[in-house]
Design a protein around this motif. Structure first.
Motif, PDB file in Angstrom:
ATOM      1  N   GLY A 239      -2.647   6.134   2.996  1.00 33.12           N
ATOM      2  CA  GLY A 239      -1.755   5.671   1.772  1.00 33.12           C
ATOM      3  C   GLY A 239      -1.487   7.294   1.449  1.00 33.12           C
ATOM      4  O   GLY A 239      -1.548   8.156   1.755  1.00 33.12           O
TER       5      GLY A 239
ATOM      6  N   GLU B 118      -1.437   4.501  -3.599  1.00 39.71           N
ATOM      7  CA  GLU B 118      -0.559   3.768  -3.037  1.00 39.71           C
ATOM      8  C   GLU B 118      -0.911   3.368  -1.679  1.00 39.71           C
ATOM      9  O   GLU B 118      -0.822   4.256  -0.654  1.00 39.71           O
TER      10      GLU B 118
ATOM     11  N   GLN C 296      -1.171   1.842   2.221  1.00 40.42           N
ATOM     12  CA  GLN C 296       0.001   1.453   3.052  1.00 40.42           C
ATOM     13  C   GLN C 296      -0.745   0.460   4.116  1.00 40.42           C
ATOM     14  O   GLN C 296       0.151  -0.217   4.733  1.00 40.42           O
ATOM     15  N   GLU C 297      -1.622   0.779   4.496  1.00 39.42           N
ATOM     16  CA  GLU C 297      -2.479   0.334   5.671  1.00 39.42           C
ATOM     17  C   GLU C 297      -3.679   0.113   5.134  1.00 39.42           C
ATOM     18  O   GLU C 297      -4.429   0.934   4.662  1.00 39.42           O
TER      19      GLU C 297
ATOM     20  N   ILE D 163      -3.325  -3.123   4.190  1.00 36.54           N
ATOM     21  CA  ILE D 163      -2.387  -3.962   3.386  1.00 36.54           C
ATOM     22  C   ILE D 163      -1.568  -3.179   2.089  1.00 36.54           C
ATOM     23  O   ILE D 163      -2.175  -1.973   2.189  1.00 36.54           O
ATOM     24  N   ASP D 164      -0.698  -3.935   1.679  1.00 38.09           N
ATOM     25  CA  ASP D 164      -0.081  -3.308   0.549  1.00 38.09           C
ATOM     26  C   ASP D 164      -0.759  -3.181  -0.589  1.00 38.09           C
ATOM     27  O   ASP D 164      -1.189  -4.315  -0.996  1.00 38.09           O
ATOM     28  N   GLN D 165      -1.236  -2.211  -1.318  1.00 33.36           N
ATOM     29  CA  GLN D 165      -2.084  -2.316  -2.329  1.00 33.36           C
ATOM     30  C   GLN D 165      -1.729  -1.048  -3.473  1.00 33.36           C
ATOM     31  O   GLN D 165      -1.794   0.163  -2.746  1.00 33.36           O
ATOM     32  N   ILE D 166      -1.879  -1.232  -4.663  1.00 33.93           N
ATOM     33  CA  ILE D 166      -1.652   0.027  -5.392  1.00 33.93           C
ATOM     34  C   ILE D 166      -2.992  -0.019  -6.642  1.00 33.93           C
ATOM     35  O   ILE D 166      -3.443  -1.286  -6.987  1.00 33.93           O
TER      36      ILE D 166
ATOM     37  N   TYR E 134      -1.518  -6.279  -5.992  1.00 38.01           N
ATOM     38  CA  TYR E 134      -1.029  -6.548  -4.533  1.00 38.01           C
ATOM     39  C   TYR E 134       0.510  -7.230  -4.692  1.00 38.01           C
ATOM     40  O   TYR E 134       0.645  -8.105  -5.099  1.00 38.01           O
ATOM     41  N   PRO E 135       1.332  -6.115  -4.229  1.00 38.67           N
ATOM     42  CA  PRO E 135       2.783  -6.700  -4.704  1.00 38.67           C
ATOM     43  C   PRO E 135       3.066  -7.737  -3.681  1.00 38.67           C
ATOM     44  O   PRO E 135       4.121  -8.727  -4.096  1.00 38.67           O
ATOM     45  N   VAL E 136       2.650  -8.047  -2.490  1.00 39.48           N
ATOM     46  CA  VAL E 136       2.972  -8.900  -1.351  1.00 39.48           C
ATOM     47  C   VAL E 136       2.219 -10.196  -2.002  1.00 39.48           C
ATOM     48  O   VAL E 136       3.070 -11.308  -1.963  1.00 39.48           O
TER      49      VAL E 136
ATOM     50  N   SER F 182      -8.639  -6.958   0.513  1.00 44.25           N
ATOM     51  CA  SER F 182      -7.672  -7.809   0.218  1.00 44.25           C
ATOM     52  C   SER F 182      -8.154  -8.310  -1.172  1.00 44.25           C
ATOM     53  O   SER F 182      -9.047  -8.177  -1.572  1.00 44.25           O
TER      54      SER F 182
END
Lengths: 232, 134
Positions: A44, A57, A59-60, A62-65, A77-79, B85
């Motif tokens: 990220g 940020e 990127q791998e 998962i998408d996470q800020i 978690y934008p997704v 997650s």
């Protein structure tokens, strides 16, 4: 506990001192952790804003800020359209940025927090300096060893107050940043009650004192996001 | 005709099993994340909580040390939550908080009890010594 206290002390000592020089930092990171036969990789970008704000940020995988601002940590978690806001009375440590702030000091910032040089020795090209913790904090902090080769930091080892090694790091692929040699690769072995963890962190595209993008400076959670509030 | 019916039932049951598996995989994955988060949170809390310090706090400061052990909670390390997650983060933070508080209060209680026993024994010995003197 000991590592957390040490990192926070180093971070705040250094942040205060370097505030004029380091207003913002941008970097790309890749962190690989090997533990009990399993490997995980996180990639990220991180944006730091002095004195105590960090926007990460991921990127791998998962998408996470992750946004750390003093004693508040927001994980978004934008997704999944989910978020956690953890509020604490204490300040959160800042991943990755601590490494840069520490390396910007000749003695890793140890003198500033009261560490004193106890002895030094030379093995091959590397000069090892051994540091004792401040007397008042001897119950919480252990000794520290730094290794420098040609004036560049290549090794650091931290022990707990009982003298047991808790983390050993070696630094490589140095580049010059603001007049200091910064390592783009850090390999660490972390020892705790639950075993040994290997960590490989590599940095790229490191930039200091650049204007941060608007998505970072004025980041706001969308109103529709469900936030789990955690009062720590 | 009967053979065709059997064939149909056979394919229908396969389709049913496949559908179940497709539905079950994300649920199982979520359960795995929750379990992993709980274990990692508990391990990290045990590693970062200084039991000796809380024992000493309970021993030296009695109920005050105990009270502080209930109030103060160490922050979870942010690095451990990177790339994880939402299920993992929720389980990790819960587990970290519970375990850290458990270790802190447990050790503070032990310290408090030991401190009280030492004080009582000391008091009894003092009283006995005073009575022996007079």
């Amino acid at each position: 506990m000991h590592i957390i206290i040490l990192s926070l002390m180093l971070a705040f000592g250094l942040v205060a001192d370097e505030a004029q020089k380091l207003d913002t930092i941008f970097l790309k990171f890749e962190r690989k952790v090997v533990r009990s036969g399993s490997t995980e990789i996180v990639k990220g970008r991180a944006y730091y804003q002095s004195p105590q704000k960090l926007f990460v940020e991921v990127q791998e995988p998962i998408d996470q800020i992750m946004l750390i601002d003093g004693g508040v940590m927001l994980i978004y978690y934008p997704v999944e359209q989910k978020a956690f806001r953890i509020k604490s009375k204490a300040l959160f440590s800042m991943p990755f940025i601590q490494a840069i702030l520490s390396v910007m000091k000749d003695d890793y910032g140890l003198t500033e927090i009261g560490y004193t040089l106890s002895k030094h020795e030379k093995k091959g090209d590397t000069l090892y300096t051994h540091w004792n913790p401040p007397r008042k904090l001897k119950k919480h902090l252990g000794k520290f060893t730094l290794g420098t080769a040609n004036g560049v930091l290549v090794y650091a080892e931290a022990r707990n107050p009982k003298g047991k090694t808790v983390v050993k790091s070696s630094f490589s692929k140095h580049v010059e940043l603001a007049g200091k040699q910064f390592p783009l690769e850090v390999r660490s072995e972390i020892f705790d009650k639950s075993g040994r963890t290997e960590e490989f962190v590599s940095y790229s595209d490191v930039k200091l004192n650049i204007p941060l993008p608007e998505k970072v400076t004025s980041f706001k959670l969308p109103d529709s996001i469900r936030v789990d509030e955690v009062e720590w | 005709m009967k053979r065709a019916g059997l064939k149909h039932k056979y394919f229908a049951s396969i389709a049913f099993v496949v559908a179940l598996m497709v539905l079950a995989v994300p649920i199982l994955a979520q359960q795995g994340e929750i379990a992993a988060g709980r274990v990692a949170g508990a391990q990290a809390a045990r590693a970062s909580t200084n039991g000796t310090m809380w024992f000493a706090a309970g021993c030296l400061f009695g109920w005050l040390g105990l009270l502080v052990a209930y109030v103060i909670q160490p922050n979870p390390p942010a690095t451990m939550l990177l790339g994880k997650s939402p299920e993992y983060v929720a389980a990790y933070t819960d587990s970290y908080r519970m375990t850290a508080r458990g270790v802190q209060t447990g050790r503070a209680w032990t310290g408090c009890i030991v401190g009280t026993i030492v004080q009582v024994v000391g008091y009894v010995l003092l009283v006995a010594a005073a009575e022996a003197t007079y």
